[in-house]
Design a protein around this motif. Structure first.
Motif, mmCIF file in Angstrom:
data_model
loop_
_atom_site.group_PDB
_atom_site.id
_atom_site.type_symbol
_atom_site.label_atom_id
_atom_site.label_comp_id
_atom_site.label_asym_id
_atom_site.label_seq_id
_atom_site.Cartn_x
_atom_site.Cartn_y
_atom_site.Cartn_z
ATOM 1 N N CYS A 1 0.259 12.178 -6.213
ATOM 2 C CA CYS A 1 0.632 10.788 -6.407
ATOM 3 C C CYS A 1 0.867 10.147 -5.044
ATOM 4 N N ALA A 2 0.704 8.850 -5.006
ATOM 5 C CA ALA A 2 0.793 8.112 -3.759
ATOM 6 C C ALA A 2 1.377 6.733 -4.008
ATOM 7 N N ALA A 3 2.032 6.188 -3.000
ATOM 8 C CA ALA A 3 2.636 4.860 -3.080
ATOM 9 C C ALA A 3 2.073 3.979 -1.981
ATOM 10 N N GLY A 4 1.703 2.770 -2.339
ATOM 11 C CA GLY A 4 1.159 1.845 -1.361
ATOM 12 C C GLY A 4 1.525 0.418 -1.697
ATOM 13 N N GLU A 5 1.205 -0.493 -0.794
ATOM 14 C CA GLU A 5 1.575 -1.894 -0.983
ATOM 15 C C GLU A 5 0.397 -2.753 -1.402
ATOM 16 N N ARG A 6 -0.797 -2.219 -1.340
ATOM 17 C CA ARG A 6 -1.984 -3.023 -1.625
ATOM 18 C C ARG A 6 -2.513 -2.709 -3.020
ATOM 19 N N TRP A 7 -2.801 -3.751 -3.762
ATOM 20 C CA TRP A 7 -3.312 -3.583 -5.113
ATOM 21 C C TRP A 7 -4.819 -3.382 -5.100
ATOM 22 N N ALA A 8 -5.265 -2.667 -6.113
ATOM 23 C CA ALA A 8 -6.687 -2.515 -6.411
ATOM 24 C C ALA A 8 -7.467 -1.861 -5.278
ATOM 25 N N THR A 9 -6.864 -0.856 -4.691
ATOM 26 C CA THR A 9 -7.596 -0.116 -3.680
ATOM 27 C C THR A 9 -7.745 1.339 -4.092
ATOM 28 N N ARG A 10 -8.944 1.870 -3.865
ATOM 29 C CA ARG A 10 -9.230 3.267 -4.134
ATOM 30 C C ARG A 10 -9.209 4.108 -2.853
ATOM 31 N N ILE A 11 -8.864 3.469 -1.763
ATOM 32 C CA ILE A 11 -8.956 4.103 -0.452
ATOM 33 C C ILE A 11 -7.644 4.808 -0.138
ATOM 34 N N ASP A 12 -7.697 6.101 0.081
ATOM 35 C CA ASP A 12 -6.458 6.857 0.253
ATOM 36 C C ASP A 12 -5.697 6.431 1.509
ATOM 37 N N LYS A 13 -6.398 5.999 2.533
ATOM 38 C CA LYS A 13 -5.708 5.605 3.772
ATOM 39 C C LYS A 13 -4.850 4.362 3.591
ATOM 40 N N GLU A 14 -5.045 3.655 2.516
ATOM 41 C CA GLU A 14 -4.259 2.437 2.289
ATOM 42 C C GLU A 14 -2.987 2.722 1.494
ATOM 43 N N TYR A 15 -2.731 3.964 1.195
ATOM 44 C CA TYR A 15 -1.473 4.359 0.570
ATOM 45 C C TYR A 15 -0.563 4.936 1.642
ATOM 46 N N ASP A 16 0.710 4.604 1.566
ATOM 47 C CA ASP A 16 1.640 4.922 2.646
ATOM 48 C C ASP A 16 2.343 6.266 2.481
ATOM 49 N N TYR A 17 2.630 6.630 1.256
ATOM 50 C CA TYR A 17 3.413 7.847 1.006
ATOM 51 C C TYR A 17 2.694 8.730 -0.003
#
Length: 123
Positions: free
Chosen positions: A96-112
């Motif tokens: 599982c991952a947490a991020g601030e950007r919606w509708a992204t499938r790119i793992d680098k755009e998740y922060d935690y």
């Protein structure tokens, strides 16, 4: 320190079901988009599903659409992945991952990220 802890993985026969859970701590959970990714041996990590901050928006990889359901409980700081009709191709470590950007499938755009939980589907 932000922590994401996955649970619920295991060994299941093809056609079976599992429910993964991810518990979050030390972050404002409702402020983050939550996602699930997976990585099979010898393959790159791939997107599985994501859910919006309030839970009213979801999207899925084509490979799991109709079989997997992502949900969240903001009161309990948890996100879930219900996996039905499992196939051997679903065998992977699930993160599982947490991020601030919606509708992204790119793992680098998740922060935690969590440490992952193993899902093995036997044929």
């Amino acid at each position: 320190q932000v922590q994401l802890v996955e649970s619920g993985g295991g060994l299941v026969q093809a056609g079976g079901s599992l429910r993964l859970s991810c518990a979050a701590s030390s972050l404002t959970f409702r402020s983050y988009v939550m996602g699930w990714f997976r990585q099979a041996p010898g393959k790159e990590r791939e997107f599985v599903a994501a859910i919006s901050w309030s839970g009213d928006g979801t999207f899925y990889a084509d490979s799991v659409k109709g079989r997997f359901t992502i949900s969240r409980d903001n009161a309990r700081n948890r996100v879930y992945l219900q996996m039905n009709s499992l196939k051997p191709d679903d065998t992977a470590v699930y993160y599982c991952a947490a991020g601030e950007r919606w509708a992204t499938r790119i793992d680098k755009e998740y922060d935690y990220w969590g440490q992952g939980t193993q899902v093995t589907v036997s044929s």
